[in-house]
Write a protein that holds these residues in place. Structure first.
Motif, PDB file in Angstrom:
ATOM      1  N   TYR A 191     -15.910  -0.862   1.985  1.00  0.00           N
ATOM      2  CA  TYR A 191     -14.802  -1.373   1.107  1.00  0.00           C
ATOM      3  C   TYR A 191     -15.292  -2.480   0.392  1.00  0.00           C
ATOM      4  CZ  TYR A 191     -10.637  -3.731   0.381  1.00  0.00           C
ATOM      5  OH  TYR A 191      -9.318  -4.391  -0.090  1.00  0.00           O
ATOM      6  N   ASP A 233     -13.478 -11.099  -6.248  1.00  0.00           N
ATOM      7  CA  ASP A 233     -12.901 -10.687  -4.928  1.00  0.00           C
ATOM      8  C   ASP A 233     -11.282 -10.601  -5.620  1.00  0.00           C
ATOM      9  OD1 ASP A 233     -12.718  -9.558  -2.518  1.00  0.00           O
ATOM     10  OD2 ASP A 233     -12.572 -11.412  -1.356  1.00  0.00           O
ATOM     11  N   LYS A 248     -15.169  -2.250  -4.207  1.00  0.00           N
ATOM     12  CA  LYS A 248     -14.887  -3.356  -5.184  1.00  0.00           C
ATOM     13  C   LYS A 248     -15.888  -3.549  -6.211  1.00  0.00           C
ATOM     14  CE  LYS A 248     -12.019  -6.201  -1.896  1.00  0.00           C
ATOM     15  NZ  LYS A 248     -11.783  -7.420  -1.160  1.00  0.00           N
ATOM     16  N   LEU A 257      -9.904   2.737  -3.049  1.00  0.00           N
ATOM     17  CA  LEU A 257      -9.943   1.427  -2.226  1.00  0.00           C
ATOM     18  C   LEU A 257      -8.745   1.289  -1.626  1.00  0.00           C
ATOM     19  CD1 LEU A 257     -11.048  -1.325  -5.012  1.00  0.00           C
ATOM     20  CD2 LEU A 257     -12.580  -0.827  -2.646  1.00  0.00           C
ATOM     21  N   LYS A 283      -7.489  -7.759  -3.763  1.00  0.00           N
ATOM     22  CA  LYS A 283      -6.995  -6.821  -2.828  1.00  0.00           C
ATOM     23  C   LYS A 283      -6.174  -6.028  -3.589  1.00  0.00           C
ATOM     24  CE  LYS A 283      -3.552  -6.731   0.844  1.00  0.00           C
ATOM     25  NZ  LYS A 283      -2.626  -7.259   1.819  1.00  0.00           N
ATOM     26  N   TYR A 299      -9.764   2.680  -7.698  1.00  0.00           N
ATOM     27  CA  TYR A 299      -8.616   1.924  -7.257  1.00  0.00           C
ATOM     28  C   TYR A 299      -7.996   2.623  -6.108  1.00  0.00           C
ATOM     29  CZ  TYR A 299      -4.485  -0.948  -6.842  1.00  0.00           C
ATOM     30  OH  TYR A 299      -3.518  -1.786  -6.623  1.00  0.00           O
ATOM     31  N   ASN A 320     -15.317  -3.406 -10.101  1.00  0.00           N
ATOM     32  CA  ASN A 320     -15.448  -4.286 -10.934  1.00  0.00           C
ATOM     33  C   ASN A 320     -16.472  -4.001 -12.037  1.00  0.00           C
ATOM     34  OD1 ASN A 320     -14.046  -6.497 -10.062  1.00  0.00           O
ATOM     35  ND2 ASN A 320     -15.357  -6.873  -8.411  1.00  0.00           N
TER      36      ASN A 320
END
Length: 436
Positions: A211, A229, A215, A152, A231, A149, A219
């Motif tokens: 990026y 998707d 993600k 990201l 943010k 996390y 996931n």
């Protein structure tokens, strides 16, 4: 236009883009909750823990009686001849004989040297061992989710930095073209500005790729569709109040690795009790109720039947087994000794890991302050350089250097925050104290 205004403009544009795409804003708390519910390894560890819990019964420890129903039906067709004592004989071909036995038997071990009680305690310890393994798995996966996390978050911050760089590069290219059109700059200055802009756009594409891959990885940890998707938040909050002594105390109480070794020693001690129980006699009560019927085509009796209760006990005691009892006890004691050594080893490794990780944590906290100052200085330097570039008092090389210094300073500041957060997560994982 100064750097602050440019940066604010980029942030506004980014917000508009994200709102247009209606992306989900995933917080770290939400990510951990999803992982606890969905992660496959956590699910497997939970089921293994439930298996160990299910095994903790007095029946599995051998404390309850056993009841068995049985039936036996035997038939035969034979050619038989019987010769009596007076010399007469009787013969019968294809003589049919059958025997039917059925009933219920009951057995109960009432004393086995207290082995059954040690076995029950051992099953309870195995349940605790499963719980410790579940805790270890949860801590590991939560740490992975935190790491992915905040990676990201780092990637997102670097995207913003690169977007700012492209805005500045576009402004530089526009200025170069204007200067060239009025004869104050050469074509080379325009080409250099265009090349630098293209390089920034390539770096942005690479960053977007990293990026997107980040993600997908997160996931995966959350055990959900990789195409979902979202943010992440754009802030990294680092706990800067950790104390090494407190972490070491917590680790001695909560670290699942150390807890596992302590439980293993207890299991080894209970195994020794079970081995020693073989020195004592075993007493088993038996009972049953049986039915028996038989028919014979040849002989003095053509049919018999019986039914009734039987009961009794069986007692046995090991007197000599080739010194195996002594050998088994010696092996069990060595297993206890090994378990104690493993506890001391794990404790030493744990303290070493905590000390090393804490030193890294302190260094990263200092780097955050240093890189924050560096970013402010680089931003101020770029603002001054941009103003001078507009009036043509510095070269494009000087401007590009100031621009890259600013971008690198922002990246280093983001990296410092990320590394400090990883250090914090590692320390709390070792202490068994990640909040979730």
């Amino acid at each position: 236009m100064n750097i602050k205004k440019i940066y604010c403009t980029v942030l506004i544009l980014l917000c508009c883009i994200f709102q247009t795409k209606a992306q989900e804003v995933l917080t770290i708390e939400q990510a951990m909750t999803i992982a606890l519910e969905n992660n496959f390894e956590i699910k497997i560890a939970k089921n293994n823990s439930k298996i160990n819990e299910t095994n903790v019964t007095i029946g599995n420890a051998g404390m309850l009686p056993t009841a068995t129903a049985n039936i036996t039906d035997s038939n035969s067709i034979t050619n038989s001849t019987q010769v009596r004592q007076d010399g007469t004989s009787t013969s019968l071909d294809n003589a049919k004989n059958n025997s039917l036995n059925y009933g219920v038997s009951l057995g109960w071990t009432v004393f086995d040297g207290m082995k059954m009680f040690a076995k029950l305690d051992q099953l309870k310890e195995l349940q605790k061992l499963g719980d410790a393994e579940l805790k270890r798995t949860i801590l590991l996966k939560i740490a992975q989710v935190n790491s992915a996390y905040y990676d990201l978050v780092l990637q997102q911050q670097q995207l913003a930095a690169l977007d700012t760089t492209i805005v500045i590069s576009n402004q530089r290219l526009t200025l170069a073209k204007n200067r060239f059109s009025i004869g104050k700059a050469s074509k080379l200055e325009v080409l250099n500005a265009q090349v630098d802009l293209n390089s920034d756009q390539v770096a942005l594409l690479r960053q977007k790729e990293s990026y997107a891959n980040g993600k997908i990885l997160l996931n995966q940890y959350l055990a959900r569709d990789p195409k979902i998707d979202f943010k992440v938040t754009d802030e990294v909050k680092v706990d800067n109040k950790l104390v090494l002594a407190d972490l070491m105390d917590l680790a001695q109480k909560q670290n699942p690795g150390l807890e596992t070794q302590i439980i293993n020693k207890r299991i080894a001690e209970l195994q020794l009790k079970q081995v020693k129980a073989d020195r004592y006699p075993t007493l088993r009560l038996t009972s049953g109720y049986n039915f028996s019927e038989s028919q014979s085509s040849l002989g003095f009796t053509s049919e018999t039947s019986s039914r009734g209760l039987n009961y009794g006990f069986n007692a046995s005691m090991n007197i000599f087994d080739g010194f195996n009892q002594h050998r088994n006890e010696k092996v069990a004691k060595l297993q206890i000794e090994n378990s104690q050594i493993a506890i001391e080893q794990q404790s030493t490794i744990l303290n070493t890991q905590l000390s090393t990780a804490f030193q890294t944590y302190l260094t990263n906290l200092e780097l955050i302050d240093l890189e924050e100052d560096n970013e402010a200085i680089a931003r101020q330097n770029l603002e001054i350089t941009l103003d001078k570039f507009k009036i043509g008092t510095i070269t494009t090389l000087d401007f590009r250097t100031a621009q890259l210094n600013y971008v690198n300073a922002k990246v280093r500041y983001s990296n410092a925050q990320y590394e400090a957060k990883l250090s914090e997560i590692a320390l709390k994982e070792l202490a068994g104290n990640i909040n979730f």
